[in-house]
Design a protein around this motif. Structure first.
Motif, PDB file in Angstrom:
ATOM      1  N   VAL A  91       0.851  -1.182   0.000  1.00  0.00           N
ATOM      2  CA  VAL A  91       0.000   0.000   0.000  1.00  0.00           C
ATOM      3  C   VAL A  91       0.897   1.246   0.000  1.00  0.00           C
ATOM      4  O   VAL A  91       2.007   1.196   0.533  1.00  0.00           O
ATOM      5  CB  VAL A  91      -0.948  -0.032   1.227  1.00  0.00           C
ATOM      6  N   PRO A  92       0.446   2.349  -0.595  1.00  0.00           N
ATOM      7  CA  PRO A  92       1.246   3.581  -0.561  1.00  0.00           C
ATOM      8  C   PRO A  92       1.422   4.104   0.871  1.00  0.00           C
ATOM      9  O   PRO A  92       0.487   4.075   1.670  1.00  0.00           O
ATOM     10  CB  PRO A  92       0.440   4.574  -1.401  1.00  0.00           C
ATOM     11  N   LYS A  93       2.603   4.602   1.172  1.00  0.00           N
ATOM     12  CA  LYS A  93       2.923   5.117   2.505  1.00  0.00           C
ATOM     13  C   LYS A  93       1.961   6.229   2.922  1.00  0.00           C
ATOM     14  O   LYS A  93       1.504   6.263   4.060  1.00  0.00           O
ATOM     15  CB  LYS A  93       4.365   5.626   2.532  1.00  0.00           C
ATOM     16  N   ARG A  94       1.662   7.116   2.017  1.00  0.00           N
ATOM     17  CA  ARG A  94       0.783   8.250   2.335  1.00  0.00           C
ATOM     18  C   ARG A  94      -0.589   7.763   2.822  1.00  0.00           C
ATOM     19  O   ARG A  94      -1.144   8.303   3.774  1.00  0.00           O
ATOM     20  CB  ARG A  94       0.632   9.130   1.101  1.00  0.00           C
ATOM     21  N   PHE A  95      -1.128   6.740   2.170  1.00  0.00           N
ATOM     22  CA  PHE A  95      -2.427   6.215   2.567  1.00  0.00           C
ATOM     23  C   PHE A  95      -2.348   5.597   3.958  1.00  0.00           C
ATOM     24  O   PHE A  95      -3.243   5.774   4.778  1.00  0.00           O
ATOM     25  CB  PHE A  95      -2.940   5.192   1.544  1.00  0.00           C
ATOM     26  N   VAL A  96      -1.261   4.890   4.241  1.00  0.00           N
ATOM     27  CA  VAL A  96      -1.082   4.292   5.571  1.00  0.00           C
ATOM     28  C   VAL A  96      -1.016   5.392   6.623  1.00  0.00           C
ATOM     29  O   VAL A  96      -1.701   5.333   7.643  1.00  0.00           O
ATOM     30  CB  VAL A  96       0.182   3.411   5.629  1.00  0.00           C
ATOM     31  N   ASP A  97      -0.189   6.391   6.376  1.00  0.00           N
ATOM     32  CA  ASP A  97       0.049   7.449   7.364  1.00  0.00           C
ATOM     33  C   ASP A  97      -1.172   8.343   7.597  1.00  0.00           C
ATOM     34  O   ASP A  97      -1.445   8.735   8.734  1.00  0.00           O
ATOM     35  CB  ASP A  97       1.220   8.337   6.925  1.00  0.00           C
ATOM     36  N   GLU A  98      -1.889   8.678   6.541  1.00  0.00           N
ATOM     37  CA  GLU A  98      -2.975   9.653   6.654  1.00  0.00           C
ATOM     38  C   GLU A  98      -4.352   9.044   6.890  1.00  0.00           C
ATOM     39  O   GLU A  98      -5.226   9.716   7.440  1.00  0.00           O
ATOM     40  CB  GLU A  98      -3.019  10.522   5.392  1.00  0.00           C
ATOM     41  N   THR A  99      -4.550   7.814   6.464  1.00  0.00           N
ATOM     42  CA  THR A  99      -5.893   7.243   6.537  1.00  0.00           C
ATOM     43  C   THR A  99      -5.928   5.890   7.227  1.00  0.00           C
ATOM     44  O   THR A  99      -6.571   5.739   8.268  1.00  0.00           O
ATOM     45  CB  THR A  99      -6.501   7.108   5.119  1.00  0.00           C
ATOM     46  N   LEU A 100      -5.257   4.899   6.667  1.00  0.00           N
ATOM     47  CA  LEU A 100      -5.417   3.509   7.112  1.00  0.00           C
ATOM     48  C   LEU A 100      -5.063   3.303   8.583  1.00  0.00           C
ATOM     49  O   LEU A 100      -5.882   2.822   9.364  1.00  0.00           O
ATOM     50  CB  LEU A 100      -4.577   2.572   6.236  1.00  0.00           C
TER      51      LEU A 100
END
Length: 155
Positions: A91-100
């Motif tokens: 998964v993209p890092k940004r999605f992990v950090d900001e949402t997931l």
């Protein structure tokens, strides 16, 4: 909190992470899911997915996290030999950090609170006793002659 209240609260958390602006919108969990999927798609287009390893504390946390991943079309896996509470995902890092991950943490805290509440109520009703904390002692008892002391079973 009853089951229906828990469902509403979990849906509201998803709506929060989707950027829901109105109370009516918070009730629309599917619309929230669609916004999060769009965010995931944008993050995937902006940066490549990387492999993440999540080590979760227990089976309930793993089940919740896997369900959240699958809700957004992500494919959880683990490698042979990894613990059952380990979850891998690309998964993209940004999605992990900001949402997931922030969403998972709020969902897990809400679910844990509900499970704790239910467990405490059932323990109290069945055993007619509180199951909460235990007294903290200042020091361990000294071992008697011969080095034997009270038995300490391992669990």
């Amino acid at each position: 909190m009853d089951e229906e209240s828990l469902r509403r609260k979990l849906a509201a958390i998803e709506s929060l992470f989707a950027g829901a602006a109105t109370s009516g919108e918070r009730e629309a969990a599917e619309a929230a899911r669609e916004r999060i999927l769009a965010r995931l798609k944008a993050a995937t287009e902006a940066q490549p997915a990387v492999e993440y390893k999540f080590s979760l504390g227990d089976e309930w946390q793993r089940r919740l996290f896997v369900a959240l991943l699958r809700r957004y079309g992500l494919e959880p896996y683990r490698y042979r030999g990894q613990r059952h509470t380990t979850v891998m995902v690309r998964v993209p890092k940004r999605f992990v950090d900001e949402t997931l991950w922030p969403q998972y943490q709020q969902l897990a805290a809400t679910l844990r609170g509900w499970l704790d509440e239910v467990a405490e109520r059932v323990i109290r009703e069945v055993l007619q006793a509180e199951g909460g904390g235990v007294e903290e002692k200042t020091a361990r008892p000294q071992l008697g002659p011969g080095g034997s002391g009270p038995a300490t079973p391992s669990v």
